[in-house]
Design a protein around this motif. Structure first.
Motif, PDB file in Angstrom:
ATOM      1  N   THR A   9      -1.436  82.669  31.853  1.00 61.39           N
ATOM      2  CA  THR A   9      -2.134  83.669  32.182  1.00 61.39           C
ATOM      3  C   THR A   9      -3.584  83.934  31.495  1.00 61.39           C
ATOM      4  O   THR A   9      -3.776  82.938  30.493  1.00 61.39           O
ATOM      5  CB  THR A   9      -1.346  85.325  32.005  1.00 61.39           C
ATOM      6  N   GLN A  49       3.547  84.216  23.184  1.00 60.84           N
ATOM      7  CA  GLN A  49       5.324  84.115  22.948  1.00 60.84           C
ATOM      8  C   GLN A  49       6.022  83.600  24.125  1.00 60.84           C
ATOM      9  O   GLN A  49       7.216  82.952  23.937  1.00 60.84           O
ATOM     10  CB  GLN A  49       5.775  85.568  22.210  1.00 60.84           C
ATOM     11  N   ASP A  50       5.604  84.116  25.131  1.00 61.75           N
ATOM     12  CA  ASP A  50       6.362  83.601  26.434  1.00 61.75           C
ATOM     13  C   ASP A  50       5.952  82.550  27.351  1.00 61.75           C
ATOM     14  O   ASP A  50       6.667  81.859  28.004  1.00 61.75           O
ATOM     15  CB  ASP A  50       6.569  84.680  27.457  1.00 61.75           C
ATOM     16  N   ALA A  51       4.928  81.911  26.479  1.00 60.36           N
ATOM     17  CA  ALA A  51       4.348  80.551  27.293  1.00 60.36           C
ATOM     18  C   ALA A  51       4.958  79.426  26.835  1.00 60.36           C
ATOM     19  O   ALA A  51       5.607  79.486  25.430  1.00 60.36           O
ATOM     20  CB  ALA A  51       2.953  80.416  27.244  1.00 60.36           C
ATOM     21  N   ASP A  52       5.140  78.283  27.589  1.00 55.98           N
ATOM     22  CA  ASP A  52       5.749  76.966  27.092  1.00 55.98           C
ATOM     23  C   ASP A  52       4.842  76.108  26.000  1.00 55.98           C
ATOM     24  O   ASP A  52       3.572  76.360  26.077  1.00 55.98           O
ATOM     25  CB  ASP A  52       6.196  75.968  28.166  1.00 55.98           C
ATOM     26  N   SER A  53       5.441  75.551  25.223  1.00 59.42           N
ATOM     27  CA  SER A  53       4.944  74.838  23.963  1.00 59.42           C
ATOM     28  C   SER A  53       3.778  73.875  24.422  1.00 59.42           C
ATOM     29  O   SER A  53       2.857  73.666  23.799  1.00 59.42           O
ATOM     30  CB  SER A  53       5.789  74.452  23.132  1.00 59.42           C
ATOM     31  N   ARG A  56       9.065  79.543  16.341  1.00 61.69           N
ATOM     32  CA  ARG A  56       9.631  80.545  17.069  1.00 61.69           C
ATOM     33  C   ARG A  56      11.088  80.646  16.941  1.00 61.69           C
ATOM     34  O   ARG A  56      11.834  81.541  17.473  1.00 61.69           O
ATOM     35  CB  ARG A  56       9.484  80.301  18.795  1.00 61.69           C
ATOM     36  N   TRP A  92       7.009  74.759  18.270  1.00 59.68           N
ATOM     37  CA  TRP A  92       8.224  74.938  18.656  1.00 59.68           C
ATOM     38  C   TRP A  92       9.355  75.463  17.610  1.00 59.68           C
ATOM     39  O   TRP A  92       9.843  76.310  17.661  1.00 59.68           O
ATOM     40  CB  TRP A  92       8.976  73.572  19.200  1.00 59.68           C
ATOM     41  N   GLN A 121      -2.587  84.412  27.675  1.00 63.20           N
ATOM     42  CA  GLN A 121      -2.224  83.178  27.050  1.00 63.20           C
ATOM     43  C   GLN A 121      -3.425  82.205  26.802  1.00 63.20           C
ATOM     44  O   GLN A 121      -3.384  81.601  25.906  1.00 63.20           O
ATOM     45  CB  GLN A 121      -1.079  82.893  27.919  1.00 63.20           C
ATOM     46  N   LYS A 157       0.958  87.958  20.399  1.00 62.89           N
ATOM     47  CA  LYS A 157       2.192  88.313  21.387  1.00 62.89           C
ATOM     48  C   LYS A 157       1.726  87.529  22.638  1.00 62.89           C
ATOM     49  O   LYS A 157       2.607  87.277  23.483  1.00 62.89           O
ATOM     50  CB  LYS A 157       2.037  89.751  21.682  1.00 62.89           C
TER      51      LYS A 157
END
Length: 317
Positions: free
Chosen positions: A73, A197-201, A264, A261, A76, A194
């Protein structure tokens, strides 16, 4: 630390080690990076080497994670871009610092990150907990065992580096101190922004490193910043290219993917303490590859670093 709500708070010891081991490997390659960077970099080639180092990695990441990048997004992208700006500052400070000071001083000063991080983390948490404190609660602070372990590790670093001789402070020492502060900010931002937090590394690492290499490319194109990247690359031999590939693949791609990685799955303080063994591995690389020698104090310091890190890892858990 108890002040951070992270998935690893209840990890079993075996699972905790599965997270800690890759971070420890990062400390190993970062320790070896001092010798590699000093071998291929001068004051006139810092930005050029950084462009080459990052430029070799980013295209591979883009190709491997294209779908993930398209799924990010706007928020992100902005969050990862901010981390990339911080990252570019870290590498500029560290690389110029290593060029202008001894590896001994660099290893000692950068290790202060493991003290700055829990203190900064506690300060941020305490500030956010003021309302809770007014309601009768108590803002969290770093565990005493963690602080004691960190102090033991720093004492070990002092002995380790002084075993090789500690020189008078220089401009490079100040740059390494600023780099330690920037490292602290980077670790905390990764845990607290924030939007990421939900995005891939992989996608976040790609954007972060891409932002950093863009900063280096702009600086390299500016007048008076040293030799151009293509000029430096043309003058490299087998040894220099080997060092550059080591810095690119292991010290950049592998290291920062693991760091994003791991942060988190554990606390920033725990990651920082494991990375605090970096000076020990720097000394090992210097002895094995650089012909350096450590006295009794240096060997004692190495033991203290390992003991302090192991103790602090349990305290942070």
């Amino acid at each position: 630390m108890s002040s951070i709500a992270v998935p690893s708070a209840g990890l079993a010891p075996r699972r905790a080690w599965l997270t800690d081991l890759p971070v420890l490997l990062v400390a190993v390659v970062w320790g070896a990076s001092y010798l590699a960077a000093k071998d291929i970099t001068t004051a006139h080639t810092v930005t050029a080497v950084l462009v080459l180092r990052f430029g070799l990695v980013v295209p591979v990441l883009v190709a491997a994670g294209w779908r993930g990048l398209r799924a990010l997004t706007a928020a992100q992208w902005r969050g990862a871009g901010l981390l990339g700006l911080v990252l570019s500052g870290i590498f500029l400070l560290e690389t110029y610092g290593v060029v202008h000071t001894s590896a001994t001083n660099a290893g000692l000063i950068i290790s202060l990150t493991m003290i700055f991080t829990p203190l900064a983390e506690a300060a941020v948490t305490r500030h956010r907990a003021l309302g809770f404190a007014r309601a009768g609660g108590t803002p969290t602070r770093p565990p005493r065992a963690f602080l004691a372990a960190a102090a033991l590790s720093v004492a070990g670093v002092v002995l380790l580096t002084q075993g090789g001789g500690f020189t008078a402070p220089s401009a490079g020492d100040l740059l390494m101190l600023l780099a330690a502060l920037a490292r602290t900010a980077h670790v905390l931002f990764m845990a607290r922004v924030k939007a990421v937090q939900d995005a891939d590394s992989l996608s976040l690492t790609t954007v972060q490193l891409g932002g950093a290499v863009a900063v280096f490319a702009v600086l390299a194109a500016a007048p008076g910043t040293g030799d151009a990247p293509w000029t430096v690359a043309a003058g490299f031999g087998v040894r220099e290219w080997s060092g550059l590939l080591f810095l690119s693949v292991f010290c950049t791609l592998f290291a920062f993917f693991v760091q994003m990685w791991a942060v988190r799955r554990t606390s920033p303080s725990r990651v920082s303490l494991l990375l605090g063994t970096e000076p020990l591995w720097a000394a090992a690389a210097g002895i094995a590859l650089g012909g350096e020698r450590l006295g009794a104090l240096g060997l004692l310091g190495g033991v203290l670093v390992l003991v302090g890190t192991s103790w602090g890892r349990r305290a942070a858990a």
